[in-house]
Design an enzyme around this catalytic site. Structure first.
Site, short mmCIF file in Angstrom:
data_model
loop_
_atom_site.label_atom_id
_atom_site.label_comp_id
_atom_site.label_asym_id
_atom_site.label_seq_id
_atom_site.Cartn_x
_atom_site.Cartn_y
_atom_site.Cartn_z
N HIS A 22 -7.13 19.55 12.49
CA HIS A 22 -6.14 20.62 12.42
C HIS A 22 -5.86 20.95 10.95
O HIS A 22 -5.81 20.07 10.10
CB HIS A 22 -4.86 20.24 13.18
CG HIS A 22 -4.09 19.13 12.57
ND1 HIS A 22 -4.37 17.81 12.80
CD2 HIS A 22 -3.03 19.14 11.74
CE1 HIS A 22 -3.53 17.05 12.16
NE2 HIS A 22 -2.70 17.83 11.48
N ASP A 68 -4.21 27.53 14.99
CA ASP A 68 -2.99 26.88 14.52
C ASP A 68 -1.79 27.80 14.73
O ASP A 68 -1.78 28.92 14.23
CB ASP A 68 -3.12 26.53 13.04
CG ASP A 68 -1.96 25.73 12.49
OD1 ASP A 68 -1.09 25.31 13.28
OD2 ASP A 68 -1.92 25.51 11.27
N TYR A 116 -12.29 36.18 -0.40
CA TYR A 116 -13.43 35.38 -0.81
C TYR A 116 -13.00 33.98 -1.23
O TYR A 116 -13.66 32.99 -0.90
CB TYR A 116 -14.20 36.04 -1.96
CG TYR A 116 -15.01 37.25 -1.57
CD1 TYR A 116 -15.73 37.31 -0.38
CD2 TYR A 116 -15.08 38.35 -2.41
CE1 TYR A 116 -16.48 38.41 -0.04
CE2 TYR A 116 -15.84 39.47 -2.08
CZ TYR A 116 -16.52 39.49 -0.90
OH TYR A 116 -17.28 40.59 -0.56
#
Length: 145
Positions: A22, A68, A116
C-alpha cells in the site's frame, strides 16, 4: 490457468501488482510516453507491455488492484494535464473516469513535468498501445479490508 483473473494480466504484470505494497504506485501510460527511460528509475527497472488501449488496461488492472482511499492529501489517481489548457479533460481521462469513480476515487490532473517526476517514483510502468494523447495515469495502491 487461474480463475477469475483477466487474461490480459500476464504473469509479469500480476507479479508486479502483487509485489506492490500500500502506498506504492503504478504508472499506466500511452504509446507516446517515455516508458523505457522512466521505468529505468522504478523498482522493476523496465516497462511492462500491455497491448491494449488505456481504458481496457485500466479495467483489467482495477479488477485486481485496490485504489488507496486512506490518504487523500495526495490524490491517489493522477493524470497528465493538457499542455496550455490545464482545465481541459482529455478524452482518455473522460473515458477512464467512470472506472476510477466506481472504485471510490477520481482522477486529478497534474502539470506535464510534475507528472513525469511522479512517474519516476512508481513501482512499475505498464506501457499500453493507447495512441490518444494524455493517456497516462499514476495510481496509488490501497489495501484490501
Amino acid at each position: 490457468m487461474l480463475k477469475n483473473i483477466d487474461p490480459l494480466l500476464n504473469p509479469d504484470i500480476l507479479y508486479a501488482l502483487a509485489s506492490m505494497g500500500h502506498g506504492d504506485t503504478v504508472t499506466i501510460c500511452d504509446s507516446n510516453f517515455p516508458a523505457t527511460s522512466v521505468a529505468a528509475d522504478t523498482i522493476t527497472g523496465e516497462a511492462l507491455p500491455l497491448a491494449v488501449d488505456l481504458t481496457t488496461a485500466l479495467a483489467s488492472i482495477l479488477s485486481v488492484f485496490p485504489i488507496d482511499t486512506f490518504d487523500l492529501e495526495i490524490p491517489p489517481v493522477q493524470g497528465m494535464q493538457v499542455v496550455g489548457a490545464p482545465d481541459e479533460v482529455p478524452p482518455c481521462m473522460q473515458e477512464c473516469a467512470p472506472l476510477v469513480e466506481a472504485e471510490g476515487s477520481k482522477i486529478s490532473l497534474v502539470e506535464r513535468y510534475a507528472f513525469y517526476e511522479i512517474t519516476k517514483k512508481s513501482f512499475v510502468v505498464i506501457h499500453t498501445l493507447e495512441t490518444r494523447p494524455y493517456g497516462n495515469l499514476v495510481i496509488r495502491k490501497g489495501i484490501i479490508i
